[in-house]
Motif scaffolding. Structure first.
Motif, mmCIF file in Angstrom:
data_model
loop_
_atom_site.group_PDB
_atom_site.id
_atom_site.type_symbol
_atom_site.label_atom_id
_atom_site.label_comp_id
_atom_site.label_asym_id
_atom_site.label_seq_id
_atom_site.Cartn_x
_atom_site.Cartn_y
_atom_site.Cartn_z
ATOM 1 N N VAL A 172 0.849 -1.192 0.000
ATOM 2 C CA VAL A 172 0.000 0.000 0.000
ATOM 3 C C VAL A 172 0.886 1.244 0.000
ATOM 4 C CG1 VAL A 172 -1.786 1.253 1.266
ATOM 5 C CG2 VAL A 172 -1.754 -1.236 1.301
ATOM 6 N N PRO A 173 0.605 2.228 -0.878
ATOM 7 C CA PRO A 173 1.366 3.478 -0.822
ATOM 8 C C PRO A 173 0.928 4.293 0.394
ATOM 9 C CG PRO A 173 -0.339 3.613 -2.519
ATOM 10 C CD PRO A 173 -0.374 2.220 -1.974
ATOM 11 N N VAL A 174 1.870 4.585 1.280
ATOM 12 C CA VAL A 174 1.537 5.274 2.529
ATOM 13 C C VAL A 174 2.454 6.473 2.742
ATOM 14 C CG1 VAL A 174 0.648 3.172 3.616
ATOM 15 C CG2 VAL A 174 3.058 3.784 3.899
ATOM 16 N N SER A 175 1.965 7.360 3.583
ATOM 17 C CA SER A 175 2.715 8.554 3.976
ATOM 18 C C SER A 175 2.416 8.843 5.429
ATOM 19 C CB SER A 175 2.291 9.739 3.101
ATOM 20 O OG SER A 175 2.686 10.975 3.682
ATOM 21 N N ALA A 176 3.286 9.588 6.059
ATOM 22 C CA ALA A 176 3.007 10.049 7.417
ATOM 23 C C ALA A 176 1.781 10.967 7.402
ATOM 24 C CB ALA A 176 4.210 10.790 7.980
ATOM 25 N N ALA A 177 1.123 11.102 8.554
ATOM 26 C CA ALA A 177 -0.043 11.977 8.662
ATOM 27 C C ALA A 177 0.386 13.398 9.000
ATOM 28 C CB ALA A 177 -0.982 11.447 9.740
#
Length: 294
Positions: A172-177
């Motif tokens: 899954v492509p994820v990033s910090a919030a």
């Protein structure tokens, strides 16, 4: 009989020349001649007709040539056969697994198996996918646990190694919030930094083969490269960019909101978790384990 006499015999039988054969065997001619004579005395028969040059095999020598070849071939097989017999009675299961699965999927999977079959002692090598493949191909381990994709056969698939699907995972492509709880970086922005896998990463290879063209078309700047998903996870949590990470690794952070999806679900890559086994007979404990795995 000294087994090295068989090599002496073959060297002389190949040339009929005592001097050349002695040189090939790295000894003086007198010493070599004594060894050939000792072999003949042990057998009780002349193996070479020394009245001609080069020396020729006698009738007994022709017979012994076939015997010697068979004996040397049998001796060469002994270490492998001894190892197979020793392993047949061993109870330790030898696994190689990629780093991501070693400390996410593997512990829980084994714990679930232990509830219905005696797993026994386990020896694990955690490494990158090419190294895990090499260990299985060299029969250094019984099994390899790795991510896989039906549309992208790996080296073990190509070599015909049997496998069983034991689970599923998703990249899954994820990033910090950000401060509002939204993804700090998104693919929609068109300029988000990419946290990429190195060439030796098994996950990176699958991602490149299946989605490489789509990702390349975004022209994202590559900020950081590593072969471990856990390292990319740390960088993503630090807000450095977007990384495609396995859900088995980041489920907790997604649930807590520390990581956010950086793109819609059509950017996810669904993967199998496969257990590969050695092609040869494994021994009682590994074979019983393989038969019991669904």
């Amino acid at each position: 009989m000294n087994l090295s006499w068989l090599d002496d015999f073959q060297a002389l039988a190949a040339t009929g020349n005592f001097s050349r054969a002695a040189e090939d065997r790295h000894m003086t001619q007198p010493a070599f001649s004594r060894r050939i004579r000792a072999l003949e005395e042990w057998l009780g028969a002349e193996l070479f007709d020394r009245s001609s040059q080069p020396a020729r095999l006698t009738e007994a020598g022709e017979w012994f040539r076939q015997v010697a070849q068979g004996l040397l071939a049998q001796v060469a097989r002994l270490p492998g056969e001894a190892q197979t017999i020793a392993e047949a009675g061993a109870s330790t299961l030898k696994f190689a697994a990629t780093h991501a699965l070693s400390f996410t999927f593997l512990p829980g999977w084994l714990r679930g198996l232990e509830s219905r079959l005696p797993v026994g002692p386990v020896q694990l090598v955690s490494d990158v996918m090419p190294r895990c493949e090499a260990l299985l191909q060299a029969s250094k381990v019984h099994f390899v646990l790795s991510h896989a994709h039906a549309g992208t056969p790996g080296a073990l698939d190509a070599a015909g190694y049997p496998s069983i699907t034991v689970g599923h995972d998703t990249l899954v492509p994820v990033s910090a919030a950000d401060a509002r709880g939204h993804a700090l970086h998104t693919l929609a922005s068109g300029s988000a930094p990419l946290l990429a896998y190195s060439a030796e990463s098994g996950l990176g290879h699958l991602l490149l083969q299946v989605m490489g063209e789509r990702i390349a078309a975004l022209h994202l700047p590559v900020l950081f490269t590593a072969h471990l998903a856990s390292v990319l996870k740390t960088m993503a949590l630090d807000g450095r960019g977007i990384a495609w990470l396995p859900v088995t690794l980041v489920a907790g952070e997604l649930a807590q909101g520390r990581l956010q999806r950086a793109a819609p679900a059509d950017w996810d890559l669904v993967l199998d978790i496969r257990l590969f086994r050695d092609l040869r007979a494994l021994g009682r404990a590994p074979e019983a384990f393989w038969a019991a795995v669904p």
